[in-house]
Design a protein around this motif. Structure first.
Motif, PDB file in Angstrom:
ATOM      1  N   LEU A  67      -4.920   3.859   7.571  1.00  0.00           N
ATOM      2  CA  LEU A  67      -5.473   3.727   6.223  1.00  0.00           C
ATOM      3  C   LEU A  67      -5.797   2.273   5.902  1.00  0.00           C
ATOM      4  CD1 LEU A  67      -6.000   5.083   3.376  1.00  0.00           C
ATOM      5  CD2 LEU A  67      -3.675   4.315   2.820  1.00  0.00           C
ATOM      6  N   LEU A  68      -4.832   1.386   6.108  1.00  0.00           N
ATOM      7  CA  LEU A  68      -5.029  -0.019   5.758  1.00  0.00           C
ATOM      8  C   LEU A  68      -6.142  -0.652   6.588  1.00  0.00           C
ATOM      9  CD1 LEU A  68      -1.327  -1.229   5.362  1.00  0.00           C
ATOM     10  CD2 LEU A  68      -2.945  -0.634   3.559  1.00  0.00           C
ATOM     11  N   SER A  69      -6.248  -0.253   7.848  1.00  0.00           N
ATOM     12  CA  SER A  69      -7.266  -0.835   8.730  1.00  0.00           C
ATOM     13  C   SER A  69      -8.677  -0.578   8.223  1.00  0.00           C
ATOM     14  CB  SER A  69      -7.118  -0.274  10.149  1.00  0.00           C
ATOM     15  OG  SER A  69      -5.883  -0.641  10.717  1.00  0.00           O
ATOM     16  N   LYS A  70      -8.861   0.522   7.506  1.00  0.00           N
ATOM     17  CA  LYS A  70     -10.186   0.853   6.978  1.00  0.00           C
ATOM     18  C   LYS A  70     -10.598  -0.071   5.838  1.00  0.00           C
ATOM     19  CE  LYS A  70     -11.507   5.004   6.235  1.00  0.00           C
ATOM     20  NZ  LYS A  70     -11.601   6.403   5.751  1.00  0.00           N
ATOM     21  N   TYR A  71      -9.608  -0.683   5.167  1.00  0.00           N
ATOM     22  CA  TYR A  71      -9.909  -1.430   3.947  1.00  0.00           C
ATOM     23  C   TYR A  71      -9.646  -2.929   4.070  1.00  0.00           C
ATOM     24  CZ  TYR A  71     -10.508   3.192   2.046  1.00  0.00           C
ATOM     25  OH  TYR A  71     -10.959   4.476   1.827  1.00  0.00           O
ATOM     26  N   LEU A  72      -9.266  -3.392   5.252  1.00  0.00           N
ATOM     27  CA  LEU A  72      -9.271  -4.804   5.639  1.00  0.00           C
ATOM     28  C   LEU A  72      -8.546  -5.746   4.673  1.00  0.00           C
ATOM     29  CD1 LEU A  72     -13.007  -4.978   6.791  1.00  0.00           C
ATOM     30  CD2 LEU A  72     -10.977  -4.572   8.201  1.00  0.00           C
ATOM     31  N   VAL A 115      -0.753  -0.560  -5.661  1.00  0.00           N
ATOM     32  CA  VAL A 115      -1.527   0.428  -4.911  1.00  0.00           C
ATOM     33  C   VAL A 115      -0.574   1.522  -4.443  1.00  0.00           C
ATOM     34  CG1 VAL A 115      -1.320  -0.834  -2.703  1.00  0.00           C
ATOM     35  CG2 VAL A 115      -3.192   0.797  -3.054  1.00  0.00           C
ATOM     36  N   ASP A 116      -0.971   2.760  -4.666  1.00  0.00           N
ATOM     37  CA  ASP A 116      -0.127   3.906  -4.306  1.00  0.00           C
ATOM     38  C   ASP A 116      -0.514   4.381  -2.907  1.00  0.00           C
ATOM     39  OD1 ASP A 116       1.597   6.030  -4.315  1.00  0.00           O
ATOM     40  OD2 ASP A 116       0.399   7.267  -5.671  1.00  0.00           O
ATOM     41  N   ILE A 117       0.068   3.758  -1.897  1.00  0.00           N
ATOM     42  CA  ILE A 117      -0.276   4.072  -0.513  1.00  0.00           C
ATOM     43  C   ILE A 117      -0.050   5.548  -0.175  1.00  0.00           C
ATOM     44  CG2 ILE A 117       0.353   3.640   1.904  1.00  0.00           C
ATOM     45  CD1 ILE A 117      -1.424   1.473   0.693  1.00  0.00           C
ATOM     46  N   PRO A 118       1.084   6.175  -0.551  1.00  0.00           N
ATOM     47  CA  PRO A 118       1.262   7.590  -0.202  1.00  0.00           C
ATOM     48  C   PRO A 118       0.157   8.503  -0.725  1.00  0.00           C
ATOM     49  CG  PRO A 118       3.367   6.634  -0.796  1.00  0.00           C
ATOM     50  CD  PRO A 118       2.320   5.601  -1.126  1.00  0.00           C
ATOM     51  N   SER A 119      -0.331   8.261  -1.940  1.00  0.00           N
ATOM     52  CA  SER A 119      -1.389   9.132  -2.460  1.00  0.00           C
ATOM     53  C   SER A 119      -2.664   8.988  -1.639  1.00  0.00           C
ATOM     54  CB  SER A 119      -1.669   8.830  -3.936  1.00  0.00           C
ATOM     55  OG  SER A 119      -2.325   7.591  -4.100  1.00  0.00           O
ATOM     56  N   HIS A 120      -2.954   7.774  -1.195  1.00  0.00           N
ATOM     57  CA  HIS A 120      -4.154   7.561  -0.380  1.00  0.00           C
ATOM     58  C   HIS A 120      -3.979   8.126   1.026  1.00  0.00           C
ATOM     59  CE1 HIS A 120      -6.177   5.303  -3.473  1.00  0.00           C
ATOM     60  NE2 HIS A 120      -5.125   4.509  -3.608  1.00  0.00           N
TER      61      HIS A 120
END
Length: 227
Positions: A130-135, A201-206
């Motif tokens: 997930l994080l890799s997509k948003y840099l 930022v709500d990482i689990p929801s994403h």
């Protein structure tokens, strides 16, 4: 009773809890009072405690929520166990709730008994994907040093995130260390931390949306007069 039936049965108690919280009754007192009135079991009391939040406080927290796009080029500070356990709950199919303050929370209550399992690696890999997509510019994980497997978990996290600009730290006061990064983007659903940082930022929801993991969305009504 099936989970869906249990949640339907908790709708009126939840509305009563919100009614009292919005009138500034203390949360512990409110949960106990409503739970005793409806003769709720311990797990259902915990569900109410996790979901419900006073309206004004909920609104203040939700104003701080940012989209996943917002993290591009920014430092993201991860409230390590908080985020990881919630993502694991999604993967394992345990109940996870969209709570009144706008973030996902689970009810497993395993923080001090946490053990690494195969879903731990899967959770970290999905967070990385997930994080890799948003840099983001960098990712900083902060784990509670007092949990027995924090050292092993830190090593596993470094291994999985080695291709990203990532720091993995342990602290005897992880909440304090996370709050020190109040000007960065903080990933957490901990109310105390949410109240002391600027961007959340709500990482689990994403993760749930990215990989198709369902979570429960309670009624958003806030008023009820029950018998």
């Amino acid at each position: 009773m099936k989970f869906e039936e249990r949640m339907k049965a908790l709708e009126v108690p939840l509305l009563d809890v919100r009614f009292l919280l919005d009138r500034r009754y203390p949360k512990d007192y409110t949960i106990n009072f409503v739970s005793n009135h409806y003769r709720l079991i311990k797990e259902d009391r915990n569900v109410l405690f996790r979901i419900a939040c006073e309206k004004k406080l909920s609104e203040e927290r939700m104003k701080k929520l940012v989209s996943i796009d917002f993290i591009k080029g920014k430092s993201v500070v991860m409230d390590g166990y908080n985020v990881l356990i919630t993502v694991e709950s999604l993967i394992l199919g345990y109940p996870v709730f969209l709570c009144d303050d706008g973030v996902l929370k689970d009810i497993r209550a395993i923080f001090h008994r946490y053990r690494i399992k195969k879903e731990t690696k899967e959770s970290l890999e999905k967070i990385k994907t997930l994080l890799s997509k948003y840099l983001p510019k960098e990712v900083i994980f902060i784990f509670d040093a007092q949990i027995s497997e924090s050292g092993k978990l830190s090593a596993l996290t470094r291994e999985i995130f080695e291709e990203m600009n990532t720091s993995v730290l342990t602290s005897k006061d992880a909440d304090y260390q996370v709050k020190r990064h109040k000007d960065n983007v903080v990933a957490t659903s901990d109310g105390n931390i949410m109240d002391n940082v600027r961007n959340i930022v709500d990482i689990p929801s994403h993760v749930g949306e990215e990989f198709g993991y369902p979570y429960y969305k309670p009624t958003t009504m806030r008023f009820c007069l029950s018998g």
